[in-house]
Write an enzyme that holds these catalytic residues in place. Structure first.
Site, mmCIF file in Angstrom:
data_model
loop_
_atom_site.group_PDB
_atom_site.id
_atom_site.type_symbol
_atom_site.label_atom_id
_atom_site.label_comp_id
_atom_site.label_asym_id
_atom_site.label_seq_id
_atom_site.Cartn_x
_atom_site.Cartn_y
_atom_site.Cartn_z
ATOM 1 C CB CYS A 126 -0.887 -0.087 1.107
ATOM 2 S SG CYS A 126 -1.664 1.573 1.765
ATOM 3 C CB CYS A 172 0.520 1.590 4.174
ATOM 4 S SG CYS A 172 -1.345 1.062 3.941
#
Length: 144
Positions: free
Chosen positions: A32, A35
């Site tokens: 991600c 993230c």
């Protein structure tokens, strides 16, 4: 406790959350992009607030935890105080926004939060509009 973040798993989750008054949880995954960009902001906040527990849940490795908290998108930041989720929001927060959320979470009156949770649970159990009275006490399908 040393600075930095603690990896949460289904095996240590209950112990960490019940054993600490204030736990921040970053639900993330290695693939991600947002993230990965949020990680240094979160790590820096962990160093600025050594009195709080900063933790991470790898949603790929800990799919049961992610499912239990109905994590739909990542990153998701969750704050648990006194075993009560007081904040949960998807998206990578900028540093100033993260600091603001931490400040607001610190300032919460947890007695008031508990009263609100109890009132919401009581209202939910009364289920207005259901004219049928069922004495069986069975409430299948009433998952929160």
């Amino acid at each position: 406790m040393s600075t930095g973040t603690l990896e949460l798993t289904k095996d240590n989750f209950d112990e960490v959350v019940s054993g600490n008054d204030f736990v921040l949880i970053d639900f993330w995954a290695s693939w991600c992009g947002p993230c990965r960009s949020f990680a240094p902001v979160y790590e820096a906040a962990a160093e600025r607030h050594p009195d709080l527990v900063f933790s991470k849940v790898d949603t790929e490795a800990q799919q049961e935890l992610a499912a239990a908290f109905e994590i739909q998108s990542i990153p998701t930041l969750m704050i648990v105080r006194d075993r009560t989720v007081i904040f949960s929001q998807p998206g990578a927060l900028p540093e100033a926004a993260l600091e603001d959320v931490i400040g607001q979470a610190r300032a919460l009156d947890m007695d008031e939060v508990r009263r609100q949770v109890e009132a919401e649970e009581a209202a939910a159990s009364e289920s207005p509009g259901s004219g049928a009275e069922s004495g069986s006490g069975s409430s299948a399908g009433s998952a929160a």
